[in-house]
Motif scaffolding. Structure first.
Motif, mmCIF file in Angstrom:
data_model
loop_
_atom_site.group_PDB
_atom_site.id
_atom_site.type_symbol
_atom_site.label_atom_id
_atom_site.label_comp_id
_atom_site.label_asym_id
_atom_site.label_seq_id
_atom_site.Cartn_x
_atom_site.Cartn_y
_atom_site.Cartn_z
ATOM 1 N N ARG A 27 4.878 -2.253 -10.703
ATOM 2 C CA ARG A 27 5.942 -1.790 -11.590
ATOM 3 C C ARG A 27 5.375 -1.253 -12.899
ATOM 4 O O ARG A 27 5.920 -0.317 -13.483
ATOM 5 N N PHE A 28 4.268 -1.845 -13.379
ATOM 6 C CA PHE A 28 3.733 -1.466 -14.690
ATOM 7 C C PHE A 28 2.397 -0.730 -14.594
ATOM 8 O O PHE A 28 1.697 -0.584 -15.580
ATOM 9 N N THR A 29 2.066 -0.273 -13.378
ATOM 10 C CA THR A 29 0.830 0.506 -13.217
ATOM 11 C C THR A 29 1.185 1.857 -12.601
ATOM 12 O O THR A 29 1.397 1.975 -11.389
ATOM 13 N N ALA A 30 1.285 2.854 -13.426
ATOM 14 C CA ALA A 30 1.634 4.187 -12.933
ATOM 15 C C ALA A 30 0.431 4.909 -12.344
ATOM 16 O O ALA A 30 0.562 5.756 -11.467
ATOM 17 N N ASN A 35 -4.736 -2.134 -14.114
ATOM 18 C CA ASN A 35 -5.084 -1.424 -15.347
ATOM 19 C C ASN A 35 -3.894 -0.604 -15.840
ATOM 20 O O ASN A 35 -4.043 0.531 -16.278
ATOM 21 N N GLY A 36 -2.718 -1.257 -15.748
ATOM 22 C CA GLY A 36 -1.496 -0.598 -16.183
ATOM 23 C C GLY A 36 -1.257 -0.748 -17.676
ATOM 24 O O GLY A 36 -2.191 -0.796 -18.490
ATOM 25 N N SER A 37 0.035 -0.921 -18.061
ATOM 26 C CA SER A 37 0.406 -0.947 -19.483
ATOM 27 C C SER A 37 0.108 -2.282 -20.154
ATOM 28 O O SER A 37 0.141 -2.390 -21.384
ATOM 29 N N HIS A 79 0.837 -1.207 0.000
ATOM 30 C CA HIS A 79 0.000 0.000 0.000
ATOM 31 C C HIS A 79 0.866 1.249 0.000
ATOM 32 O O HIS A 79 0.557 2.241 -0.678
ATOM 33 N N SER A 80 1.983 1.189 0.764
ATOM 34 C CA SER A 80 2.836 2.377 0.877
ATOM 35 C C SER A 80 3.791 2.532 -0.301
ATOM 36 O O SER A 80 4.183 3.649 -0.650
ATOM 37 N N SER A 81 4.164 1.394 -0.928
ATOM 38 C CA SER A 81 5.147 1.468 -2.009
ATOM 39 C C SER A 81 4.508 1.672 -3.376
ATOM 40 O O SER A 81 5.217 1.903 -4.363
ATOM 41 N N ALA A 82 3.189 1.577 -3.456
ATOM 42 C CA ALA A 82 2.512 1.750 -4.742
ATOM 43 C C ALA A 82 2.631 3.213 -5.200
ATOM 44 O O ALA A 82 2.779 4.135 -4.385
ATOM 45 N N PRO A 83 2.625 3.438 -6.492
ATOM 46 C CA PRO A 83 2.664 4.817 -6.998
ATOM 47 C C PRO A 83 1.554 5.675 -6.381
ATOM 48 O O PRO A 83 0.520 5.164 -5.938
ATOM 49 N N LYS A 84 1.767 6.985 -6.388
ATOM 50 C CA LYS A 84 0.854 7.915 -5.700
ATOM 51 C C LYS A 84 -0.569 7.815 -6.210
ATOM 52 O O LYS A 84 -1.538 7.852 -5.438
#
Length: 421
Positions: A350-353, A371-373, A311-316
């Motif tokens: 890694r692939f979901t910004a 729902n990333g790349s 939860h904390s390391s996921a992109p903003k």
């Protein structure tokens, strides 16, 4: 033990063994043939003496009839048979032999001259007893019609021919038996990577040996692959707990606060236990030792998965949601569930910004969508070792793992479905 030089030919090589075998066989065959030939020749010689004796005795009646007609002291009854009717008329070499036994054929042989046979008997004529001596040279008659030498030569040639044929036959049989061994030796010496092979006409024992060699080769390759996989998996999975242990150990030395040090020790112990469980799990999946996964029943809750760090390391702008069906139990060790979810979440973040990552877990399914790349030629390679570990865990415990793009074209879905239930 004395070692031979590599450049020195081995006395026990197949080539030398074959040469010694052929030499030994030829010697045995030659000696045996000579003994058989000698026995056969001796038998013929004895038979010839018997025939001469019968021939000599057959002249007894002829000699008596001849004497009744002419009353002479000696008579040449045939080209080879001479009759003597007076002992004083006997040739010197016969007379020197002393008294001759009556009613028997006596044979005399010497090394310096040809031998002779004498048949001594007697008969009645005009009320007188007349002695009769029938003589013949031992070589006076040739029952082989003069072809004895030719017969001997043909016999010798036939003997040599048989030795030659049998030698070739033995060589052919030896080559047939030894060629598969030579082939296997060459294959072993060449360090080939492929399977060992011999002809299908080889003896069963060599075929069994080849099968075992292939089995041992496959076992060796499998062990090498297992060691390599374990090294890769361990380096991938142990990085985080090792970092935790090092960090907690360094922090522990920075403060003397007992509560702080206790907390760091707890982190170290927890990370060490996690590493132990991880190593055991990795050993199991690389060796495929889980033969009865149904015997496991592990209850799974959100607290057990320790997902706070994701939860904390996921992109903003990325949200991570977790949904675990109540009463979920799986046939996986808890460390395996953490490893699966952790690797899949690492790939998803890694692939979901921007967007959402959803984790859904039940007793029959583990599904993580984003729902990333999505999947493409580049990031498919970057997923790499983490997904390989997930695939091996799933395979070992009777689950099917798939990774595919979402139907709406945004992001991908990693799904494990239990098939061994």
């Amino acid at each position: 033990m004395m070692k031979r030089s590599k450049s020195q030919p081995s006395y026990y090589s197949i080539k030398h063994v074959k040469a010694r075998l052929l030499q030994t066989f030829s010697l045995i065959a030659l000696v045996t043939s000579f003994l058989v030939f000698f026995a056969f020749s001796l038998h013929l010689a004895l038979e010839e003496d018997d025939q001469i004796e019968h021939h000599l005795v057959s002249f007894e009646e002829i000699a008596q009839s001849y004497y009744q007609l002419r009353q002479v002291n000696q008579a040449q009854l045939s080209k080879s048979v001479t009759a003597y009717f007076d002992a004083n008329m006997l040739p010197k070499r016969i007379a020197q032999q002393g008294p001759l036994p009556l009613g028997k054929v006596t044979k005399y042989n010497t090394f310096l001259e040809d031998g002779f046979l004498v048949y001594h008997t007697k008969f009645q004529f005009n009320e007188q007893t007349i002695p009769l001596y029938l003589t013949i040279d031992s070589r006076a008659m040739d029952f082989g019609d003069g072809s004895w030498d030719t017969l001997m030569l043909i016999s010798m040639l036939l003997m040599v021919f048989l030795i030659f044929v049998l030698r070739l036959s033995l060589k052919r049989v030896f080559d047939t038996l030894m060629s598969p061994i030579s082939s296997l030796t060459h294959q072993l010496a060449s360090n080939q990577d492929g399977a060992f092979s011999i002809t299908e006409h080889s003896i069963i024992e060599l075929q069994t040996l080849t099968e075992h060699l292939n089995s041992y080769t496959q076992m060796k390759e499998r062990v090498a692959r297992q060691e390599l996989m374990f090294a890769k998996y361990a380096s991938h999975e142990l990085k985080t707990p090792i970092a935790v242990v090092l960090g907690a150990a360094n922090l522990q030395a920075m403060k003397q606060d007992e509560a702080f040090q206790t907390k760091q020790r707890e982190l170290i112990i927890k990370a060490a236990n996690g590493m132990q469980q991880t190593v055991e799990l990795l050993l199991n999946i690389v060796k495929q030792e889980n033969s009865s996964p149904d015997s496991l029943s592990t209850k799974v809750t959100e607290q057990d998965l320790e997902l706070a760090k994701y939860h904390s390391s996921a992109p903003k702008d990325t949200k991570v949601t977790v949904q675990i069906e109540e009463g979920t139990t799986v046939n996986l060790p808890l460390i395996a569930v953490r490893m699966i979810v952790g690797n899949l979440l690492d790939n998803a973040t890694r692939f979901t910004a921007k967007g959402e990552i959803s984790v859904r877990i039940s007793s029959q399914e583990i599904c993580i969508t984003d729902n990333g790349s999505g999947l493409n030629n580049n990031n498919d390679i970057e997923h790499g070792l983490g997904l390989l570990i997930v695939h091996r865990i799933a395979e070992s415990y009777g689950w099917q793992f798939t990774l595919s793009n979402n139907t709406n074209g945004n992001g991908c879905c990693a799904r494990l479905i239990r098939i061994d239930s």
